[in-house]
Scaffold this motif. Structure first.
Motif, PDB file in Angstrom:
ATOM      1  N   ALA A 199      -3.484  28.620   2.592  1.00  0.00           N
ATOM      2  CA  ALA A 199      -2.559  28.766   3.727  1.00  0.00           C
ATOM      3  C   ALA A 199      -2.153  27.402   4.283  1.00  0.00           C
ATOM      4  CB  ALA A 199      -3.207  29.614   4.822  1.00  0.00           C
ATOM      5  N   SER A 200      -3.093  26.469   4.339  1.00  0.00           N
ATOM      6  CA  SER A 200      -2.782  25.136   4.847  1.00  0.00           C
ATOM      7  C   SER A 200      -1.690  24.473   4.018  1.00  0.00           C
ATOM      8  CB  SER A 200      -4.045  24.267   4.849  1.00  0.00           C
ATOM      9  OG  SER A 200      -5.024  24.796   5.713  1.00  0.00           O
ATOM     10  N   LEU A 201      -1.811  24.587   2.698  1.00  0.00           N
ATOM     11  CA  LEU A 201      -0.823  23.972   1.812  1.00  0.00           C
ATOM     12  C   LEU A 201       0.504  24.723   1.834  1.00  0.00           C
ATOM     13  CD1 LEU A 201      -3.040  23.098  -1.289  1.00  0.00           C
ATOM     14  CD2 LEU A 201      -1.992  21.493   0.298  1.00  0.00           C
ATOM     15  N   ALA A 202       0.433  26.041   1.793  1.00  0.00           N
ATOM     16  CA  ALA A 202       1.655  26.844   1.681  1.00  0.00           C
ATOM     17  C   ALA A 202       2.518  26.763   2.932  1.00  0.00           C
ATOM     18  CB  ALA A 202       1.297  28.303   1.398  1.00  0.00           C
ATOM     19  N   PRO A 259      -4.008  25.613 -12.491  1.00  0.00           N
ATOM     20  CA  PRO A 259      -3.160  24.668 -11.748  1.00  0.00           C
ATOM     21  C   PRO A 259      -2.450  25.407 -10.610  1.00  0.00           C
ATOM     22  CG  PRO A 259      -2.714  24.594 -14.118  1.00  0.00           C
ATOM     23  CD  PRO A 259      -3.511  25.829 -13.853  1.00  0.00           C
ATOM     24  N   LEU A 260      -2.941  25.231  -9.403  1.00  0.00           N
ATOM     25  CA  LEU A 260      -2.453  26.014  -8.276  1.00  0.00           C
ATOM     26  C   LEU A 260      -2.131  25.160  -7.056  1.00  0.00           C
ATOM     27  CD1 LEU A 260      -1.944  28.704  -6.815  1.00  0.00           C
ATOM     28  CD2 LEU A 260      -4.408  28.851  -6.401  1.00  0.00           C
ATOM     29  N   LEU A 261      -3.078  24.326  -6.646  1.00  0.00           N
ATOM     30  CA  LEU A 261      -2.861  23.543  -5.428  1.00  0.00           C
ATOM     31  C   LEU A 261      -1.784  22.484  -5.619  1.00  0.00           C
ATOM     32  CD1 LEU A 261      -6.478  23.101  -4.020  1.00  0.00           C
ATOM     33  CD2 LEU A 261      -4.905  25.034  -3.859  1.00  0.00           C
ATOM     34  N   ARG A 262      -1.761  21.853  -6.787  1.00  0.00           N
ATOM     35  CA  ARG A 262      -0.726  20.843  -7.031  1.00  0.00           C
ATOM     36  C   ARG A 262       0.667  21.459  -7.000  1.00  0.00           C
ATOM     37  NH1 ARG A 262      -1.920  16.399 -10.408  1.00  0.00           N
ATOM     38  NH2 ARG A 262      -4.097  16.982 -10.179  1.00  0.00           N
ATOM     39  N   ARG A 308       1.470  22.004  -3.375  1.00  0.00           N
ATOM     40  CA  ARG A 308       1.627  20.762  -2.627  1.00  0.00           C
ATOM     41  C   ARG A 308       2.840  19.951  -3.071  1.00  0.00           C
ATOM     42  NH1 ARG A 308      -3.327  16.520  -2.280  1.00  0.00           N
ATOM     43  NH2 ARG A 308      -2.832  16.218  -4.479  1.00  0.00           N
ATOM     44  N   ASP A 309       3.154  20.018  -4.380  1.00  0.00           N
ATOM     45  CA  ASP A 309       4.207  19.162  -4.919  1.00  0.00           C
ATOM     46  C   ASP A 309       5.402  19.950  -5.451  1.00  0.00           C
ATOM     47  OD1 ASP A 309       2.601  16.962  -4.374  1.00  0.00           O
ATOM     48  OD2 ASP A 309       1.638  17.025  -6.333  1.00  0.00           O
ATOM     49  N   SER A 310       5.175  20.806  -6.447  1.00  0.00           N
ATOM     50  CA  SER A 310       6.283  21.466  -7.139  1.00  0.00           C
ATOM     51  C   SER A 310       7.113  22.348  -6.216  1.00  0.00           C
ATOM     52  CB  SER A 310       5.744  22.303  -8.306  1.00  0.00           C
ATOM     53  OG  SER A 310       4.967  21.519  -9.178  1.00  0.00           O
ATOM     54  N   LEU A 311       6.461  23.025  -5.260  1.00  0.00           N
ATOM     55  CA  LEU A 311       7.164  23.941  -4.359  1.00  0.00           C
ATOM     56  C   LEU A 311       7.448  23.316  -2.996  1.00  0.00           C
ATOM     57  CD1 LEU A 311       5.218  27.211  -5.224  1.00  0.00           C
ATOM     58  CD2 LEU A 311       7.562  26.638  -5.862  1.00  0.00           C
ATOM     59  N   HIS A 312       7.338  21.994  -2.919  1.00  0.00           N
ATOM     60  CA  HIS A 312       7.510  21.320  -1.637  1.00  0.00           C
ATOM     61  C   HIS A 312       8.948  21.424  -1.116  1.00  0.00           C
ATOM     62  CE1 HIS A 312       5.087  19.181   1.168  1.00  0.00           C
ATOM     63  NE2 HIS A 312       5.874  18.120   1.241  1.00  0.00           N
ATOM     64  N   GLY A 313       9.891  21.673  -2.011  1.00  0.00           N
ATOM     65  CA  GLY A 313      11.277  21.809  -1.576  1.00  0.00           C
ATOM     66  C   GLY A 313      11.673  23.232  -1.284  1.00  0.00           C
ATOM     67  N   ASP A 314      10.722  24.151  -1.340  1.00  0.00           N
ATOM     68  CA  ASP A 314      10.986  25.574  -1.136  1.00  0.00           C
ATOM     69  C   ASP A 314      10.246  26.050   0.112  1.00  0.00           C
ATOM     70  OD1 ASP A 314      11.884  28.151  -1.605  1.00  0.00           O
ATOM     71  OD2 ASP A 314      11.207  28.204  -3.687  1.00  0.00           O
ATOM     72  N   ARG A 315      10.530  27.277   0.510  1.00  0.00           N
ATOM     73  CA  ARG A 315       9.830  27.903   1.638  1.00  0.00           C
ATOM     74  C   ARG A 315       8.980  29.037   1.086  1.00  0.00           C
ATOM     75  NH1 ARG A 315      10.637  29.240   7.354  1.00  0.00           N
ATOM     76  NH2 ARG A 315       9.978  31.384   7.753  1.00  0.00           N
ATOM     77  N   GLY A 337      -8.462  16.351 -14.067  1.00  0.00           N
ATOM     78  CA  GLY A 337      -7.023  16.258 -13.845  1.00  0.00           C
ATOM     79  C   GLY A 337      -6.713  15.455 -12.590  1.00  0.00           C
ATOM     80  N   ASP A 338      -7.515  15.690 -11.538  1.00  0.00           N
ATOM     81  CA  ASP A 338      -7.337  14.923 -10.298  1.00  0.00           C
ATOM     82  C   ASP A 338      -7.740  13.464 -10.487  1.00  0.00           C
ATOM     83  OD1 ASP A 338      -6.348  17.051  -8.901  1.00  0.00           O
ATOM     84  OD2 ASP A 338      -8.187  17.466  -7.774  1.00  0.00           O
ATOM     85  N   VAL A 339      -8.813  13.233 -11.245  1.00  0.00           N
ATOM     86  CA  VAL A 339      -9.252  11.859 -11.489  1.00  0.00           C
ATOM     87  C   VAL A 339      -8.154  11.063 -12.187  1.00  0.00           C
ATOM     88  CG1 VAL A 339     -10.859  10.433 -12.809  1.00  0.00           C
ATOM     89  CG2 VAL A 339     -11.724  12.368 -11.488  1.00  0.00           C
ATOM     90  N   VAL A 340      -7.516  11.673 -13.178  1.00  0.00           N
ATOM     91  CA  VAL A 340      -6.418  10.998 -13.873  1.00  0.00           C
ATOM     92  C   VAL A 340      -5.301  10.651 -12.893  1.00  0.00           C
ATOM     93  CG1 VAL A 340      -4.575  11.304 -15.584  1.00  0.00           C
ATOM     94  CG2 VAL A 340      -6.915  11.980 -16.138  1.00  0.00           C
ATOM     95  N   ALA A 341      -4.964  11.588 -12.022  1.00  0.00           N
ATOM     96  CA  ALA A 341      -3.874  11.364 -11.065  1.00  0.00           C
ATOM     97  C   ALA A 341      -4.196  10.217 -10.104  1.00  0.00           C
ATOM     98  CB  ALA A 341      -3.590  12.643 -10.281  1.00  0.00           C
ATOM     99  N   VAL A 342      -5.404  10.201  -9.543  1.00  0.00           N
ATOM    100  CA  VAL A 342      -5.721   9.152  -8.569  1.00  0.00           C
ATOM    101  C   VAL A 342      -5.896   7.803  -9.259  1.00  0.00           C
ATOM    102  CG1 VAL A 342      -6.741  10.782  -6.944  1.00  0.00           C
ATOM    103  CG2 VAL A 342      -8.216   9.605  -8.568  1.00  0.00           C
ATOM    104  N   ALA A 343      -6.396   7.807 -10.501  1.00  0.00           N
ATOM    105  CA  ALA A 343      -6.544   6.546 -11.235  1.00  0.00           C
ATOM    106  C   ALA A 343      -5.181   5.939 -11.548  1.00  0.00           C
ATOM    107  CB  ALA A 343      -7.342   6.782 -12.517  1.00  0.00           C
ATOM    108  N   ARG A 344      -4.238   6.779 -11.945  1.00  0.00           N
ATOM    109  CA  ARG A 344      -2.886   6.275 -12.228  1.00  0.00           C
ATOM    110  C   ARG A 344      -2.232   5.741 -10.955  1.00  0.00           C
ATOM    111  NH1 ARG A 344       0.223  10.537 -16.017  1.00  0.00           N
ATOM    112  NH2 ARG A 344       1.729   8.821 -16.009  1.00  0.00           N
TER     113      ARG A 344
END
Length: 441
Positions: A212-215, A139-142, A145-152, A319-326
Motif C-alpha cells: 500500500a505504501s508503494l502503490a 518481481p513486484l515492488l520494483r 515503485r518504478d514501472s508504474l510510477h507514471g500511472d495511478r 537483484g537488489d544488490v546488482v541494482a545498488v552496486a551499479r
C-alpha cells in the motif's frame, strides 16, 4: 573492471546461505552485469563455530559483531536477512546514515518503521532496496515503485502468504478441516513449528502495508492494516464457497477511494474471503503467491510465482544488490521514497464488500421475515438466500434449519451491527460463519 563492491552480510540462515552460494556460483556473470566484482567483506552471525556444511566461504569472514562490520571503511553495501525489528533497525539506520546502501528482506521492520529507514537513506544519500520483503522472487515492488510510477494504481489484491494458501488449497481439494490441513503443511515444511504469524495474518499484514505504501505514495504501517487470520475457516465454509462457484483465499487488499466525507483515502486489510473461480487469483494453489494490480492506464496486471524459500528470496536479494552496486559505480542514487500523497487510512468500518453469512435458525414460520428485517434495519441489502438442513446450533434453542445469506455491497460496520443483532434473536441458534466475498463486484 574497477575495484570490487564489498558486501556486509547480516545473517547466514536459510536465505543468507543461499545468497552466499549464488554470489559464488554466479560471480563472473554478476561482475559482468555490474562492471565490478562483488566481494563479501564479512558475515555477521550469532555463532561463528556453527557447522554450515559446504558453504563456499572463508570461515575467517564470520563475526559476531554486526555493528563493527557495518562501520568498516571497506564495506560498500549492507545486506540484511536477519529479520525482526531490533537490533536490525539500529544496524540499518547506522549504515544508511553513513552513506552505505542497504538491501533487506525484513518485511516486519519495513512495515513497522519503514519511515526511519527511508529518512536515514535520505540523510546519508544511500539506496534502500527491499524487493525480497514481499512475495519472494516475484518481481513486484520494483514495478510498483518504478514501472508504474507514471500511472495511478487503484487497487492491489494479493495472495502473499504461501503457508495459508497451501492450507486453504488443501482444504478445498480434500475437504479437510483447518487442523488437518495445518498438520499436513507442517509435515511438508510449509508451516513453522509456531505458525501464528502466518495463520493469524501477521505476515500478510506486514506485506500489505509495504504494498500500500508503494502503490498509493503514502506511509502505511502494519498497525494501519485490518487483520484477520484463517483459523476460523471451516470445511463447511469451503464447501459453501464451492457451491457458490467460489474458493476461499487469505487476501491482502489495498484500495484507493473516498471516505464518508468524500476525501481520498486508502483502505488496507487482510482477511479470508470467497472469490469466484473465474478470478485470476482463484487458481493460485499450493504455496504460490500472486498479486493482482488494477491501474487506470495499464489496466489489470498479474504477478505470480514462488513467494518464499531460500533460493527464490536470495534471487530477489541479489537483484537488489546488482541494482545498488551499479548505482554506486555510476555515482547515482535510486529515486527516493515517494510518500507525497500522504493519504489517510480509512477505518475498516467504511470498507465496502459483499458478505456470506451462515445462520442456524429455528425452522418455523416468520423466521426468514425476522432475519430479513434485521438486514433491512441496518441497510444491508440481501442478494440471495438459501435454506437447508441445520449445521447444528446450541442444544435447546430449536435450531433445525440453516440460512445462507449473500449480501450486496455494504459497509463493514453495517454488517457487523447486523450480525450483533442476529446473535441476540431467540430464533437464531448461532451465526456459524461470516465471510467476505470479493472479486465479483
Amino acid at each position: 573492471m574497477t575495484s570490487p563492491v564489498r558486501l556486509a552480510l547480516l545473517g547466514c540462515g536459510t536465505v543468507g546461505s543461499e545468497v552466499v552460494r549464488l554470489l559464488h556460483e554466479q560471480s563472473a556473470d554478476l561482475a559482468a552485469r555490474i562492471g565490478a566484482p562483488l566481494e563479501i567483506a564479512g558475515i555477521a552471525v550469532r555463532r561463528v563455530g556453527r557447522d554450515r556444511g559446504d558453504l563456499p566461504v572463508d570461515p575467517a569472514l564470520f563475526t559476531t559483531d554486526p555493528l563493527g562490520l557495518i562501520k568498516r571503511d571497506d564495506v560498500d553495501v549492507v545486506v540484511e536477512v536477519v529479520g525482526g525489528i531490533e537490533p536490525a533497525r539500529g544496524w540499518l539506520v547506522e549504515a544508511l546514515r553513513a552513506g552505505k546502501s542497504v538491501v533487506t528482506a525484513n518485511k516486519a521492520l519495513l512495515a513497522e518503521d519503514g519511515a526511519a529507514l527511508h529518512d536515514a537513506a535520505a540523510e546519508g544519500g544511500a539506496d534502500l532496496y527491499y524487493e525480497a520483503s514481499v512475495a519472494g522472487a516475484i518481481p513486484l515492488l520494483r514495478p510498483l515503485r518504478d514501472s508504474l510510477h507514471g500511472d495511478r494504481i487503484n487497487r492491489v489484491t494479493g495472495i502473499v502468504n504461501g503457508t495459508t494458501n497451501f492450507i486453504l488449497s488443501a482444504m478445498d481439494a480434500t475437504g479437510a478441516g483447518f487442523a488437518e490441513a495445518l498438520e499436513e503443511a507442517t509435515e511438508l515444511g510449509y508451516a513453522e513449528a509456531d505458525p501464528t504469524a502466518d495463520v493469524e495474518g501477521f505476515d500478510a499484514a506486514a506485506k500489505a502495508a509495504i504494498l500500500a505504501s508503494l502503490a498509493f505514495h503514502t506511509r502505511v504501517t502494519a498497525a494501519d492494516v485490518h487483520r484477520e487470520g484463517i483459523t476460523e475457516v471451516t470445511a463447511a465454509d469451503v464447501a459453501s464457497a464451492r457451491a457458490m462457484g467460489c474458493t476461499i483465499k487469505l487476501l491482502c487488499i489495498a484500495a484507493r477511494g473516498a471516505d464518508a466525507a468524500g476525501r481520498e483515502t486508502v483502505s488496507v486489510r487482510v482477511h479470508p474471503a470467497m472469490i469466484p473461480l473465474t478470478h485470476p487469483l482463484a487458481s493460485v494453489g499450493d504455496a504460490f503467491n500472486a498479486v493482482f494490480v488494477e491501474a487506470e492506464a495499464a489496466g489489470q496486471l498479474m504477478f505470480y510465482g514462488r513467494g518464499a524459500g531460500g533460493a527464490p528470496t536470495a534471487s530477489a536479494v541479489l537483484g537488489d544488490v546488482v541494482a545498488v552496486a551499479r548505482n554506486r559505480l555510476a555515482g547515482a542514487r535510486a529515486a527516493s521514497e515517494s510518500a507525497y500523497a500522504d493519504l489517510a487510512v480509512r477505518p475498516m468500518g467504511e470498507a465496502l464488500t459483499r458478505y456470506h453469512i451462515s445462520l442456524d435458525v429455528a425452522d418455523r414460520p416468520g423466521v426468514l421475515e425476522a432475519v430479513a428485517g434485521v438486514f433491512a434495519r441496518h441497510e444491508v441489502s440481501i442478494a440471495t438466500v438459501r435454506q437447508g438442513p441445520a449445521g447444528g446450533g446450541p442444544a435447546g434453542r430449536g435450531s433445525d434449519a440453516e440460512l445462507v445469506i449473500v449480501t450486496h455491497v455494504a459497509p463493514d460496520a453495517a454488517l457487523a451491527a447486523t450480525v450483533r443483532e442476529l446473535r441476540g434473536l431467540d430464533i437464531v441458534g448461532s451465526v456459524t460463519s461470516v465471510l467476505r466475498v470479493e472479486g465479483g463486484q
